[in-house]
Enzyme design. Structure first.
Site, PDB file in Angstrom:
ATOM      1  N   GLU A 160      10.387   1.521   4.709  1.00 21.02           N
ATOM      2  CA  GLU A 160      10.397   0.393   3.767  1.00 21.02           C
ATOM      3  C   GLU A 160      10.260   0.795   2.302  1.00 21.02           C
ATOM      4  OE1 GLU A 160       7.712  -2.747   4.763  1.00 21.02           O
ATOM      5  OE2 GLU A 160       8.388  -2.887   6.837  1.00 21.02           O
ATOM      6  N   GLU A 374      10.647  -3.032  13.371  1.00 23.73           N
ATOM      7  CA  GLU A 374       9.430  -3.851  13.272  1.00 23.73           C
ATOM      8  C   GLU A 374       9.829  -5.312  13.250  1.00 23.73           C
ATOM      9  OE1 GLU A 374       6.568  -3.212  10.146  1.00 23.73           O
ATOM     10  OE2 GLU A 374       6.723  -1.031  10.299  1.00 23.73           O
ATOM     11  N   TRP A 428      -2.877  -3.221   5.053  1.00 20.92           N
ATOM     12  CA  TRP A 428      -3.077  -2.726   3.686  1.00 20.92           C
ATOM     13  C   TRP A 428      -3.740  -3.766   2.780  1.00 20.92           C
ATOM     14  CZ3 TRP A 428      -1.673   2.182   4.281  1.00 20.92           C
ATOM     15  CH2 TRP A 428      -0.670   2.479   5.204  1.00 20.92           C
ATOM     16  N   TYR A 436      -1.576  -8.582  14.647  1.00 21.76           N
ATOM     17  CA  TYR A 436      -0.200  -8.562  15.140  1.00 21.76           C
ATOM     18  C   TYR A 436      -0.078  -8.012  16.562  1.00 21.76           C
ATOM     19  CZ  TYR A 436       1.973  -9.300  10.495  1.00 21.76           C
ATOM     20  OH  TYR A 436       2.390  -9.808   9.297  1.00 21.76           O
TER      21      TYR A 436
END
Length: 467
Positions: A160, A374, A428, A436
């Site tokens: 990412e 993801e 983060w 999740y």
């Protein structure tokens, strides 16, 4: 009933810093997160999900629940505590053991080389804005290929790039916590793509038996109305966040359209993009050699025209409706009343994933294959009777898997799906309050509990049928 191909990977994703913990164990060096999080004194990543110690147990769970692929990342500072220089043998040995355990449990490791965890000494030199960082990353990657290349079949260079630069220089919730510095974000994205390209060239030159790719977070952008100015806002954010790097990934150069849009954004934000002549050949060469694209997808966005100064409020607490995202020279993200959102204001829009997959097939027809690396739903899970009844997560995943199957039916070569995440992990910007995982983690005891979604995912992996 929809059915997946027999060779389809039903995987789960993790990342070293978010799952391993053990930040001061095994001679691990500092990332740019360590001091920053300690100074904030809000979230403590030092244990996280304790994957460092519990990976054997977790990988046995993977096998038991039909998960045949896992995304892991190699923490750079476990191998090179200072980013460069002396090698830490205990870190080298740890990843040998982790990879071996994946293989033993018939769980294919997809190994990421940079997942938001730059070594602190390189961060202080400028991170992805510095050539020292680019060179050090190539050296680190080369070491990993030589060390683990006979075991690992799938490598991911960088996770990412857009999220990295957005967090560091636009939103300001990643160190160095700058806001609205779009020129730095654009330059860092370019430098990351050069680093990616150099690593691809090293891997191919080494004649390793596996495959190499990159993971981009890709969010479709839509105008909130049929007004031309709203359409332009959506187009500008799409080019900045998606097309700019996809051009380089697949074509090895920036299209005239992408450069025109980016230069206009830079002009309105008093910046410029520096591209070195020697970088163009590297980018072009690597684009012909990349084996796969990983797509991380969680949400899409609706935009309207925006004339003001940049203004952002990041919803990191789950206070629904508090998010603001407006960028000077680009546009403003707005809510679409027809589209549901999570508590973190992320639109739940599987159509955006389908549209992105079809866009890549049409725009870059020479791509080889895609993995959705993801996708998942963060929620405020509650453990009841040693499980979590996370029906909303199951429905979210089901809808996005249905979108993938529709893309496959239209000829898109998607070969796997990795739910984020295997277990609840450290986030983060949310710490531990946004979960999740397929496995609920009691962060006090580190005990795992399979959620309802884990059993649903197990049945899916076994039958390949989406009901």
């Amino acid at each position: 009933m929809q059915k997946f191909p027999e060779n389809f990977i039903f995987g789960a994703a993790t990342a070293a810093y978010q799952a391993e913990g053990a930040t001061k164990i095994g001679n691990k060096g500092k990332t740019y997160w360590d001091d920053y999080l300690a100074e904030q004194n809000v979230f403590d990543p030092s244990t996280a999900s304790d994957f460092y110690h519990k990976y054997r147990e977790d990988l046995e769970v993977c096998q038991a629940f039909g998960i045949n692929g896992i995304r892991i990342s190699i923490a750079w500072t476990r191998i090179f505590p200072n980013g460069t220089g002396e090698v830490n043998q205990s870190g080298v040995d740890y990843y040998h053991e982790l990879i071996d355990t994946c293989i033993k449990n018939k769980v294919e490791p997809f190994v990421t080389l940079h997942h938001f965890d730059t070594p602190d000494p390189l961060f202080k030199l400028g991170d992805w804005l510095s050539q020292e960082m680019v060179t050090a990353f190539v050296d680190f990657s080369s070491f990993c290929f030589k060390e683990y290349g006979d075991k690992v079949n799938y490598w991911i260079t960088i996770n990412e790039p857009w999220s990295v630069v957005a967090g560091q220089y636009i939103i300001g919730h990643f160190p160095p916590n700058k806001q609205y510095d779009i020129p730095k974000a654009i330059q860092a994205m370019h430098n990351m793509m050069v680093a990616h390209a150099r690593v691809v060239k090293v891997y191919v030159a080494g004649n390793y038996h596996g495959e190499i790719g990159i993971v981009h977070i890709l969010e479709s952008k839509y105008p909130i109305s049929d007004k031309p100015e709203d359409d332009e806002a959506a187009m500008q954010e799409h080019v900045l966040a998606n097309q700019f790097m996809l051009d380089v990934t697949f074509n090895g150069c920036y299209s005239e359209e992408s450069l025109a849009v980016v230069k206009n954004i830079l002009k309105q934000n008093q910046g410029e993009l520096i591209i070195r002549e020697e970088e163009l050949e590297i980018l072009s060469d690597a684009a012909q050699k990349i084996d796969f694209l990983g797509i991380n997808y969680y949400a899409s966005h609706f935009l309207k025209a925006y004339e003001g100064e940049s203004l952002i409020h990041h919803n990191g607490t789950g206070e629904k409706g508090s998010s603001i995202f407006a960028l000077k020279g680009i546009g403003e993200r707005v809510s679409n009343p027809k589209i549901p959102t999570t508590d973190w204001d992320w639109p739940i829009y599987p159509q955006g994933l389908l549209d992105m997959l079809l866009y890549i097939k049409e725009k870059y027809p020479h791509y080889k294959k895609i993995y959705v690396t993801e996708n998942g739903m963060g929620d405020k899970d509650l453990l009841t009777n040693e499980t979590v009844n996370d029906d909303a997560r199951i429905e979210y995943v089901r809808l996005h898997l249905s979108a993938i199957l529709k893309a496959v039916e239209k000829g898109v070569n998607v070969q796997g799906y990795f739910i984020w995440s295997l277990m609840d992990v450290f986030s983060w910007t949310n710490g531990y309050n946004k979960r999740y995982g397929l496995l609920y983690v009691d962060f006090d005891t580190q005990k795992r509990y399979a959620k309802k979604s884990a059993y649903w995912y197990k049945k899916l992996a076994e039958t390949k049928e989406l009901l």
